[in-house]
Motif scaffolding. Structure first.
Motif, PDB file in Angstrom:
ATOM      1  N   ASP B  86       0.835  -1.208   0.000  1.00 56.90           N
ATOM      2  CA  ASP B  86       0.000   0.000   0.000  1.00 56.90           C
ATOM      3  C   ASP B  86       0.869   1.257   0.000  1.00 56.90           C
ATOM      4  O   ASP B  86       0.602   2.213  -0.716  1.00 56.90           O
ATOM      5  N   LEU B  87       1.922   1.213   0.815  1.00 57.50           N
ATOM      6  CA  LEU B  87       2.825   2.355   0.886  1.00 57.50           C
ATOM      7  C   LEU B  87       3.521   2.552  -0.460  1.00 57.50           C
ATOM      8  O   LEU B  87       3.668   3.682  -0.944  1.00 57.50           O
ATOM      9  N   ARG B  88       3.922   1.433  -1.056  1.00 52.99           N
ATOM     10  CA  ARG B  88       4.592   1.504  -2.349  1.00 52.99           C
ATOM     11  C   ARG B  88       3.673   2.150  -3.378  1.00 52.99           C
ATOM     12  O   ARG B  88       4.109   2.950  -4.194  1.00 52.99           O
ATOM     13  N   LEU B  89       2.381   1.800  -3.314  1.00 49.46           N
ATOM     14  CA  LEU B  89       1.420   2.393  -4.248  1.00 49.46           C
ATOM     15  C   LEU B  89       1.320   3.909  -4.049  1.00 49.46           C
ATOM     16  O   LEU B  89       1.371   4.673  -5.014  1.00 49.46           O
ATOM     17  N   VAL B  90       1.217   4.328  -2.793  1.00 52.37           N
ATOM     18  CA  VAL B  90       1.070   5.767  -2.533  1.00 52.37           C
ATOM     19  C   VAL B  90       2.319   6.528  -3.000  1.00 52.37           C
ATOM     20  O   VAL B  90       2.228   7.574  -3.645  1.00 52.37           O
ATOM     21  N   ILE B  91       3.493   5.972  -2.691  1.00 56.64           N
ATOM     22  CA  ILE B  91       4.733   6.642  -3.118  1.00 56.64           C
ATOM     23  C   ILE B  91       4.822   6.672  -4.649  1.00 56.64           C
ATOM     24  O   ILE B  91       5.212   7.680  -5.242  1.00 56.64           O
ATOM     25  N   ALA B  92       4.398   5.592  -5.302  1.00 58.02           N
ATOM     26  CA  ALA B  92       4.397   5.580  -6.776  1.00 58.02           C
ATOM     27  C   ALA B  92       3.460   6.661  -7.304  1.00 58.02           C
ATOM     28  O   ALA B  92       3.779   7.355  -8.284  1.00 58.02           O
ATOM     29  N   ILE B  93       2.310   6.839  -6.648  1.00 57.33           N
ATOM     30  CA  ILE B  93       1.362   7.860  -7.122  1.00 57.33           C
ATOM     31  C   ILE B  93       1.949   9.259  -6.945  1.00 57.33           C
ATOM     32  O   ILE B  93       1.788  10.119  -7.808  1.00 57.33           O
ATOM     33  N   ILE B  94       2.672   9.493  -5.832  1.00 57.47           N
ATOM     34  CA  ILE B  94       3.328  10.794  -5.636  1.00 57.47           C
ATOM     35  C   ILE B  94       4.230  11.096  -6.840  1.00 57.47           C
ATOM     36  O   ILE B  94       4.273  12.214  -7.358  1.00 57.47           O
ATOM     37  N   LYS B  95       4.939  10.059  -7.302  1.00 57.73           N
ATOM     38  CA  LYS B  95       5.895  10.287  -8.387  1.00 57.73           C
ATOM     39  C   LYS B  95       5.220  10.382  -9.751  1.00 57.73           C
ATOM     40  O   LYS B  95       5.577  11.231 -10.569  1.00 57.73           O
ATOM     41  N   VAL B  96       4.258   9.505  -9.989  1.00 57.90           N
ATOM     42  CA  VAL B  96       3.541   9.541 -11.273  1.00 57.90           C
ATOM     43  C   VAL B  96       2.828  10.889 -11.413  1.00 57.90           C
ATOM     44  O   VAL B  96       2.794  11.487 -12.485  1.00 57.90           O
ATOM     45  N   ASN B  97       2.278  11.347 -10.296  1.00 59.56           N
ATOM     46  CA  ASN B  97       1.612  12.646 -10.261  1.00 59.56           C
ATOM     47  C   ASN B  97       2.517  13.748 -10.804  1.00 59.56           C
ATOM     48  O   ASN B  97       2.111  14.588 -11.612  1.00 59.56           O
ATOM     49  N   ARG B  98       3.782  13.701 -10.357  1.00 59.32           N
ATOM     50  CA  ARG B  98       4.762  14.688 -10.807  1.00 59.32           C
ATOM     51  C   ARG B  98       5.012  14.544 -12.314  1.00 59.32           C
ATOM     52  O   ARG B  98       5.090  15.540 -13.028  1.00 59.32           O
ATOM     53  N   ASP B  99       5.160  13.296 -12.774  1.00 62.20           N
ATOM     54  CA  ASP B  99       5.381  13.081 -14.206  1.00 62.20           C
ATOM     55  C   ASP B  99       4.195  13.600 -15.022  1.00 62.20           C
ATOM     56  O   ASP B  99       4.391  14.210 -16.073  1.00 62.20           O
ATOM     57  N   LEU B 100       2.985  13.360 -14.524  1.00 60.29           N
ATOM     58  CA  LEU B 100       1.801  13.821 -15.262  1.00 60.29           C
ATOM     59  C   LEU B 100       1.767  15.336 -15.342  1.00 60.29           C
ATOM     60  O   LEU B 100       1.457  15.909 -16.389  1.00 60.29           O
ATOM     61  N   GLU B 101       2.129  15.984 -14.243  1.00 54.45           N
ATOM     62  CA  GLU B 101       2.115  17.454 -14.265  1.00 54.45           C
ATOM     63  C   GLU B 101       3.127  17.963 -15.280  1.00 54.45           C
ATOM     64  O   GLU B 101       2.879  18.927 -16.005  1.00 54.45           O
ATOM     65  N   ARG B 102       4.285  17.286 -15.338  1.00 50.79           N
ATOM     66  CA  ARG B 102       5.319  17.663 -16.308  1.00 50.79           C
ATOM     67  C   ARG B 102       4.833  17.449 -17.738  1.00 50.79           C
ATOM     68  O   ARG B 102       5.131  18.225 -18.629  1.00 50.79           O
ATOM     69  N   ILE B 103       4.115  16.351 -17.966  1.00 53.28           N
ATOM     70  CA  ILE B 103       3.585  16.094 -19.304  1.00 53.28           C
ATOM     71  C   ILE B 103       2.616  17.224 -19.676  1.00 53.28           C
ATOM     72  O   ILE B 103       2.642  17.741 -20.796  1.00 53.28           O
ATOM     73  N   GLY B 104       1.791  17.618 -18.707  1.00 61.21           N
ATOM     74  CA  GLY B 104       0.879  18.738 -18.949  1.00 61.21           C
ATOM     75  C   GLY B 104       1.650  19.998 -19.326  1.00 61.21           C
ATOM     76  O   GLY B 104       1.279  20.715 -20.261  1.00 61.21           O
ATOM     77  N   ASP B 105       2.734  20.247 -18.604  1.00 60.48           N
ATOM     78  CA  ASP B 105       3.614  21.385 -18.887  1.00 60.48           C
ATOM     79  C   ASP B 105       4.151  21.337 -20.312  1.00 60.48           C
ATOM     80  O   ASP B 105       4.154  22.343 -21.025  1.00 60.48           O
ATOM     81  N   GLU B 106       4.641  20.168 -20.708  1.00 57.37           N
ATOM     82  CA  GLU B 106       5.231  20.030 -22.039  1.00 57.37           C
ATOM     83  C   GLU B 106       4.149  20.164 -23.113  1.00 57.37           C
ATOM     84  O   GLU B 106       4.406  20.756 -24.174  1.00 57.37           O
ATOM     85  N   ALA B 107       2.947  19.641 -22.847  1.00 54.21           N
ATOM     86  CA  ALA B 107       1.843  19.808 -23.810  1.00 54.21           C
ATOM     87  C   ALA B 107       1.540  21.296 -23.974  1.00 54.21           C
ATOM     88  O   ALA B 107       1.305  21.785 -25.086  1.00 54.21           O
ATOM     89  N   ALA B 108       1.585  22.039 -22.851  1.00 59.11           N
ATOM     90  CA  ALA B 108       1.341  23.486 -22.927  1.00 59.11           C
ATOM     91  C   ALA B 108       2.454  24.172 -23.730  1.00 59.11           C
ATOM     92  O   ALA B 108       2.206  25.134 -24.460  1.00 59.11           O
ATOM     93  N   LYS B 109       3.683  23.647 -23.607  1.00 57.78           N
ATOM     94  CA  LYS B 109       4.780  24.218 -24.394  1.00 57.78           C
ATOM     95  C   LYS B 109       4.573  23.966 -25.891  1.00 57.78           C
ATOM     96  O   LYS B 109       4.841  24.848 -26.707  1.00 57.78           O
ATOM     97  N   VAL B 110       4.111  22.771 -26.236  1.00 64.55           N
ATOM     98  CA  VAL B 110       3.791  22.476 -27.642  1.00 64.55           C
ATOM     99  C   VAL B 110       2.725  23.470 -28.117  1.00 64.55           C
ATOM    100  O   VAL B 110       2.826  24.032 -29.209  1.00 64.55           O
ATOM    101  N   ALA B 111       1.734  23.705 -27.264  1.00 59.82           N
ATOM    102  CA  ALA B 111       0.664  24.641 -27.636  1.00 59.82           C
ATOM    103  C   ALA B 111       1.223  26.053 -27.834  1.00 59.82           C
ATOM    104  O   ALA B 111       0.835  26.765 -28.772  1.00 59.82           O
TER     105      ALA B 111
END
Lengths: 241, 241
Positions: B86-111
């Protein structure tokens, strides 16, 4: 006989030692990536491909450090089940750890460009933009790590403000490099190398800024990641205490 | 009367609901950034600055989602003190969350590049590289989110392998764009826009790859972030079970 309070004291002292050691590991990883950046900039200026290749190889040590620190964080959460400010510190370290690894990555990219530059020859700009912006982001990185070490919000705010300056300098460097390209298309290859290196430096500035934002969050509990800095500095530019 | 087992069942059911809801929030953030990327690519192809500006504005919604998910993770750790998987899942989500925000950032840069492209005019390449690499990284992102949703290691491994293809395509796109620049320096401005957009797409591929690596880590406990994939697929290319 050990009293219950002594025992708790003991647990807590051990926990503090673990947290302190985690913090130190993170800061020494910070020192390592800072050194990688400084050496990469040096390799660019000297067009020294040997030094540049050394940095690329050393990036795997940074990656090992990242994984070790992640494991340390997970172990502390699982074993000590920290709450409140201790938990906030561990979560901040998980994130700063990621930013530091990325900075290491970008420093290695600068080094890779340095290898290409040493093959393609000197840019008509004399790499002056790299020297200038490299010094700016190097100072931001050092400041952000200092701010983390001393949990100094004022210094962290300086770093966040510094990122705007880097973005402006980066924009004007790009414009002047485009001029060199247009003037003489034979410059295109070498100038592109320089542009990619500058892009990496600009990213390093972003990551230093992230680290500083984590310090502000740790100390004030205020999330300034997405434009909350005005709220923090207020209309008068003074920090609310 | 409530028995102790019932009570624990109750706690545990509530905890499961919380974890499930956290997971869903993360996946819906994933859906959101995927949509941002698709729309940004569409804006480039249509040279539609209005649509592009919409994406840039919508990036703040992605940022809000990131902060909300982070808070949710911290609350769950503090309140439920999860251990092991369970802890591993939560920590993974903390990190994936960051990657997703970065992807959003890069999509905005493409825009943002799409806005510039609509001003500077069509590239001699007809943005074919953007269309091609954009489709590749879009598929990687979707696959990595699917792999996370179903904890599917095989699919996650496909994503990690796909990243090498993106890097190769990116390299050859850069070379052909440089040719356009050299042929006619009047193309330099418009081609540079295209290069920056491609750089952002390549980063999105990297982040999708990170997400897939977290899935592998979650399921197998094997950290493949820094070159451990060979270990996972083995000499025969088969996954160890």
């Amino acid at each position: 006989m050990l009293k219950k309070e002594d025992y708790q004291q003991h647990i807590s002292a051990k926990f503090n030692t673990e947290l302190e050691s985690l913090r130190n590991h993170m800061l020494s990883m910070g020192g390592k990536v800072e050194q990688q950046l400084i050496t990469a900039l040096d390799a660019v200026m000297k067009m020294d491909s040997g030094e540049a290749e050394l940095i690329v190889r050393r990036d795997s040590e940074v990656n090992q450090m990242e994984m070790a620190i992640d494991d340390e964080c997970a172990t502390i959460i699982a074993r000590r089940q920290p709450t409140a400010s201790d938990l906030r510190l561990v979560i901040a370290i998980i994130k700063v750890n990621r930013d530091l690894e990325r900075i290491g990555d970008e420093a290695a990219k600068v080094a890779k460009q340095a290898v290409r530059m040493s093959e393609d020859g000197r840019s008509p700009s004399n790499f002056i933009e790299i020297k200038h912006i490299g010094a700016m982001v190097g100072a931001m990185l050092r400041q952000s790590l200092d701010a983390f070490a001393r949990l100094d919000v004022d210094q962290a705010v300086e770093v966040v403000k510094g990122d705007d300056k880097v973005d402006k300098e980066y924009g004007s460097a790009m414009r002047s490099l485009i001029t060199f390209m247009v003037e003489d298309p034979r410059n295109i290859g070498v100038i592109l190398n320089e542009m990619w290196a500058l892009r990496s430096l600009e990213r390093i500035g972003d990551h230093a800024c992230n680290i500083a934002e984590h310090v502000i969050y740790l100390v004030r509990g205020l999330d300034v990641r997405h434009g909350g800095l005005d709220e923090l500095t207020g209309a008068s530019g003074e920090l609310p205490r």
